[in-house]
Design a protein around this motif. Structure first.
Motif, PDB file in Angstrom:
ATOM      1  N   GLU A 278      36.795  34.376  49.756  1.00 27.37           N
ATOM      2  CA  GLU A 278      37.331  35.711  49.354  1.00 27.37           C
ATOM      3  C   GLU A 278      36.672  37.004  49.674  1.00 27.37           C
ATOM      4  OE1 GLU A 278      37.451  34.822  45.037  1.00 27.37           O
ATOM      5  OE2 GLU A 278      38.747  33.197  45.406  1.00 27.37           O
TER       6      GLU A 278
ATOM      7  N   THR B  21      44.914  40.404  51.945  1.00 22.16           N
ATOM      8  CA  THR B  21      44.648  41.056  50.910  1.00 22.16           C
ATOM      9  C   THR B  21      43.259  41.583  50.789  1.00 22.16           C
ATOM     10  OG1 THR B  21      45.938  39.062  49.815  1.00 22.16           O
ATOM     11  CG2 THR B  21      44.673  40.195  48.397  1.00 22.16           C
TER      12      THR B  21
ATOM     13  N   VAL C 133      39.459  40.335  39.878  1.00 19.62           N
ATOM     14  CA  VAL C 133      40.107  39.649  38.974  1.00 19.62           C
ATOM     15  C   VAL C 133      39.283  38.457  38.531  1.00 19.62           C
ATOM     16  CG1 VAL C 133      42.301  38.126  38.878  1.00 19.62           C
ATOM     17  CG2 VAL C 133      42.567  40.205  39.888  1.00 19.62           C
ATOM     18  N   ARG C 134      38.741  37.781  39.681  1.00 19.32           N
ATOM     19  CA  ARG C 134      37.820  36.647  39.331  1.00 19.32           C
ATOM     20  C   ARG C 134      36.737  36.880  38.271  1.00 19.32           C
ATOM     21  NH1 ARG C 134      36.177  31.429  41.454  1.00 19.32           N
ATOM     22  NH2 ARG C 134      37.605  31.489  43.049  1.00 19.32           N
TER      23      ARG C 134
ATOM     24  N   ILE D  90      40.598  40.597  44.478  1.00 25.88           N
ATOM     25  CA  ILE D  90      40.587  39.454  44.126  1.00 25.88           C
ATOM     26  C   ILE D  90      39.213  39.098  43.404  1.00 25.88           C
ATOM     27  CG2 ILE D  90      40.282  37.065  45.129  1.00 25.88           C
ATOM     28  CD1 ILE D  90      42.082  37.824  47.586  1.00 25.88           C
TER      29      ILE D  90
ATOM     30  N   LYS E 108      48.648  33.967  48.991  1.00 30.45           N
ATOM     31  CA  LYS E 108      49.725  34.386  49.231  1.00 30.45           C
ATOM     32  C   LYS E 108      49.844  35.172  50.467  1.00 30.45           C
ATOM     33  CE  LYS E 108      53.189  37.547  47.023  1.00 30.45           C
ATOM     34  NZ  LYS E 108      53.347  38.263  45.607  1.00 30.45           N
TER      35      LYS E 108
ATOM     36  N   GLN F 198      44.151  31.864  55.967  1.00 27.93           N
ATOM     37  CA  GLN F 198      43.259  32.617  54.734  1.00 27.93           C
ATOM     38  C   GLN F 198      42.214  31.801  54.322  1.00 27.93           C
ATOM     39  OE1 GLN F 198      46.703  32.275  55.191  1.00 27.93           O
ATOM     40  NE2 GLN F 198      47.749  33.464  53.478  1.00 27.93           N
TER      41      GLN F 198
ATOM     42  N   MET G 120      45.925  34.406  44.863  1.00 31.59           N
ATOM     43  CA  MET G 120      46.391  35.748  45.560  1.00 31.59           C
ATOM     44  C   MET G 120      45.663  35.774  46.935  1.00 31.59           C
ATOM     45  SD  MET G 120      44.852  38.146  42.515  1.00 31.59           S
ATOM     46  CE  MET G 120      44.720  39.805  43.601  1.00 31.59           C
ATOM     47  N   ARG G 121      44.677  35.076  47.046  1.00 29.27           N
ATOM     48  CA  ARG G 121      44.364  34.744  48.311  1.00 29.27           C
ATOM     49  C   ARG G 121      45.122  34.119  49.387  1.00 29.27           C
ATOM     50  NH1 ARG G 121      42.796  36.301  52.751  1.00 29.27           N
ATOM     51  NH2 ARG G 121      41.169  35.394  54.144  1.00 29.27           N
TER      52      ARG G 121
ATOM     53  N   ALA H   6      44.172  32.048  39.453  1.00 24.47           N
ATOM     54  CA  ALA H   6      44.906  33.690  40.226  1.00 24.47           C
ATOM     55  C   ALA H   6      44.167  34.208  41.258  1.00 24.47           C
ATOM     56  CB  ALA H   6      44.815  34.359  39.014  1.00 24.47           C
ATOM     57  N   ALA H   7      42.738  33.948  41.465  1.00 25.59           N
ATOM     58  CA  ALA H   7      42.057  34.243  42.551  1.00 25.59           C
ATOM     59  C   ALA H   7      42.233  33.471  43.841  1.00 25.59           C
ATOM     60  CB  ALA H   7      40.650  34.407  42.291  1.00 25.59           C
TER      61      ALA H   7
END
Length: 603
Positions: A289, A221, A229-230, A226, A217, A158, A214-215, A210-211
């Motif tokens: 992202e 995605t 959220v950012r 993402i 995980k 990722q 999430m990337r 968090a961004a």
């Protein structure tokens, strides 16, 4: 010269291919005439100078029963030209023959060809010399052999497209948010506004983290989630910045014409500027992202910079109104001192924004570095007590630091960086040194005007703890720094290479020493940090210019040895090469000088 630049530059810092557009304005007919004369002189010199050849060396003598290390002959291999065809896969027999001791190996390499975050894959046939290489007279520093290099960190798939520029910007956003907790948000320590700013900084840190999580995980995605959220986590920071500035503006309007208020009702501290910087930098999604800026994002970036310029002028106009109101109310000296502090700040913003809006690459790089140092100083403001990062208010001064930091965040985002023709060549070290001395000259001339106004105010009775003798010494230092900067720039532009470099280094050391003395004297006597008017800028410029003239290795000659003459020659004749903009702009002088008559019908 072109062949030298296209050669392998593995030993050079920031070595990239030359895609540089050197000129910053259209040439005039005089420029064309001077260019042709200089090009003809260069061609005549090259034709008159015989080409140096290396004498053939005898076969190496190998001592029996000794390991074949130091006595092995090292072949001199020329780098492959850029137009070479891509290397074809070799057969096992060819690979075995190519990897014998004393031989060379053709390898396939992947070249990163974007200045900051772009990436293009191009395979080239390059020649790798054996490990047993002698560095005695090569002029390079021995490094670890490629076979001995092992990847220490393996990123998940990722993050394979992550760019170092994105990592730097995310780190800057997080550090700026963290610094909000240690710096001043409002001078009056307004509980609601201070708490709101610190809570917004915490939410901003959570959004960046968090961004990234999430990337990390999931492999598939949804990029839009993402990005949302950012960006949504940066909205509280923007609201907090606008709230502090708006509250100070509203509370300052009744105090514009008061003689000497006890202090600003609210005040805008360095924490507000850092919060605005973190929101600006952290709100843009990076490439891994799923965000690739296009023409629309580039247009928005330039429009935002124009808005910052208008707001900077409007804030200065409001400060002038405040000064006039204070002068009419009887606080003439306070208005004079405030004006002396506001003018250098306006000059800095104008230099920064005009350089990036007019797309001047060398000024762009230097101004980004200069404002980056201001950002570092603001982050450490709680311990350094820098005067430029002290809280300001619309009722007592010129509010400019948040505007400058927002502009800095815009010009380092990917949308604006991708719109700049950035490149880096060996001779650019001298160009940035010249820019440093030009910046020093301009700012110290402005600083002299500011210091002179402060001397007049202290002489007339203004008392802030600074003796008149120290104020007069600072004004004299401004003149010395400005003259030294002008002389250093002239030496680098016009003198012989050895003399130019020596003069530049000597003047840089003198600026650093005198600037350091000015900062020490003011910190001891007046308890003031390093600023423009007491030698702080001269100290930084002296150190930076001295390092740029001494640390980087200059251009090398045909034998691999450093050559000052060729280094300065490339710097002064960089616009005369066949790959520059001069060769692509047609000369229409003869055509425009012709007189033409309007056609008429024959009777």
């Amino acid at each position: 010269m072109a062949s030298d630049r296209n050669a392998s530059d593995d030993d050079w810092l920031f070595a990239t291919d030359d895609g540089f557009v050197p000129t910053e304005k259209l040439p005039s007919p005089e420029d064309y005439a001077r260019m042709r004369a200089q090009q003809a002189q260069l061609e005549d010199d090259a034709a008159a100078q015989p080409r140096l050849t290396r004498p053939e060396r005898p076969a190496p003598v190998r001592v029996p029963d000794m390991p074949d290390t130091s006595t092995q002959e090292i072949p001199i291999l020329a780098p492959a030209p850029d137009t070479a065809a891509p290397a074809q896969p070799a057969s096992p027999a060819e690979e075995e023959a190519a990897t014998r001791p004393g031989g060379s190996t053709a390898v396939r390499v992947r070249r990163v060809d974007d200045d900051l975050d772009g990436e293009s894959t191009a395979e080239h046939a390059v020649v790798k010399e054996p490990i047993q290489k002698s560095y005695a007279r090569s002029g390079t520093t021995p490094t670890v052999a490629p076979e001995e290099l092992k990847a220490s960190i393996s990123l998940p798939v990722q993050f394979r497209t992550v760019s170092p520029w994105d990592v730097v910007r995310d780190a800057l956003a997080v550090v700026s948010f963290i610094a909000v907790f240690a710096t001043t948000v409002t001078e009056s320590e307004h509980v609601v506004l201070d708490s709101a700013a610190r809570i917004a900084a915490g939410i901003g840190i959570v959004g960046v983290a968090a961004a990234s999580l999430m990337r990390w995980k999931a492999k598939d995605t949804n990029f839009q989630v993402i990005q949302n959220v950012r960006m949504l986590c940066q909205i509280p920071a923007v609201v907090a910045v606008l709230g502090v500035i708006g509250a100070d503006f509203g509370a300052s309007l009744p105090d514009l014409f008061h003689p000497l208020p006890d202090g600003p009702t609210i005040g805008v501290g360095a924490g507000v500027a850092l919060l605005a910087l973190g929101a600006t930098v952290g709100g843009e999604p990076p490439r891994h992202e799923g965000h690739t800026p296009g023409e629309k994002q580039k247009g928005w970036a330039r429009m935002a910079l124009r808005v910052m310029r208008v707001l900077a002028y409007a804030s200065f106009a409001l400060a002038v109104v405040m000064m006039i109101g204070k002068a009419f109310a009887g606080a003439h000296l306070f208005a004079l001192v405030t004006l002396s502090h506001a003018v250098p700040s306006l000059a800095l913003i104008v230099l920064f924004l005009e350089a990036v809006l007019h797309r001047r690459p060398s000024w762009y790089v230097f101004e980004v570095g200069a404002v980056g140092l201001l950002v570092a100083g603001a982050i450490m403001d709680s311990s350094l007590e820098m005067e430029y990062a002290a809280p300001q208010s619309f009722s007592t001064g010129y509010v400019w630091l948040p505007l400058l930091f927002v502009g800095f965040g815009i010009v380092i985002n990917r949308a604006y960086v991708r719109s700049m023709p950035l490149s880096f060549r060996r001779s650019d070290w001298i160009i940035y040194t010249v820019r440093a001395f030009e910046f020093s000259l301009i700012m110290h001339v402005v600083g002299f005007v500011s210091a002179l106004a402060f001397v007049v105010a202290v002489f007339l009775g203004y008392d802030d703890g600074t003796p008149l003798s120290i104020a007069a010494m600072n004004a004299a230092f401004m003149v010395v720094f400005a003259v030294a900067s002008a002389v250093a720039r002239h030496e680098l532009m016009c003198r012989h290479a050895a003399r130019a470099r020596t003069s530049g280094v000597v003047i840089s050391v003198a600026l650093a020493v005198l600037g350091f003395l000015g900062v020490i004297v003011n910190s001891v006597v007046a308890s003031a940090g390093g600023t423009l008017t007491n030698g702080g800028l001269a100290l930084i410029i002296g150190i930076a210019a001295g390092l740029m003239l001494t640390v980087p290795a200059p251009v090398r000659d045909e034998h691999g040895a450093p050559s000052l003459d060729r280094w300065f020659s490339e710097f002064r004749h960089r616009d005369l090469t066949g790959t520059g903009l001069w060769a692509r702009v047609p000369d229409v002088g003869d055509e425009t000088r012709q007189r033409r008559t309007f056609p008429t019908l024959s009777r």
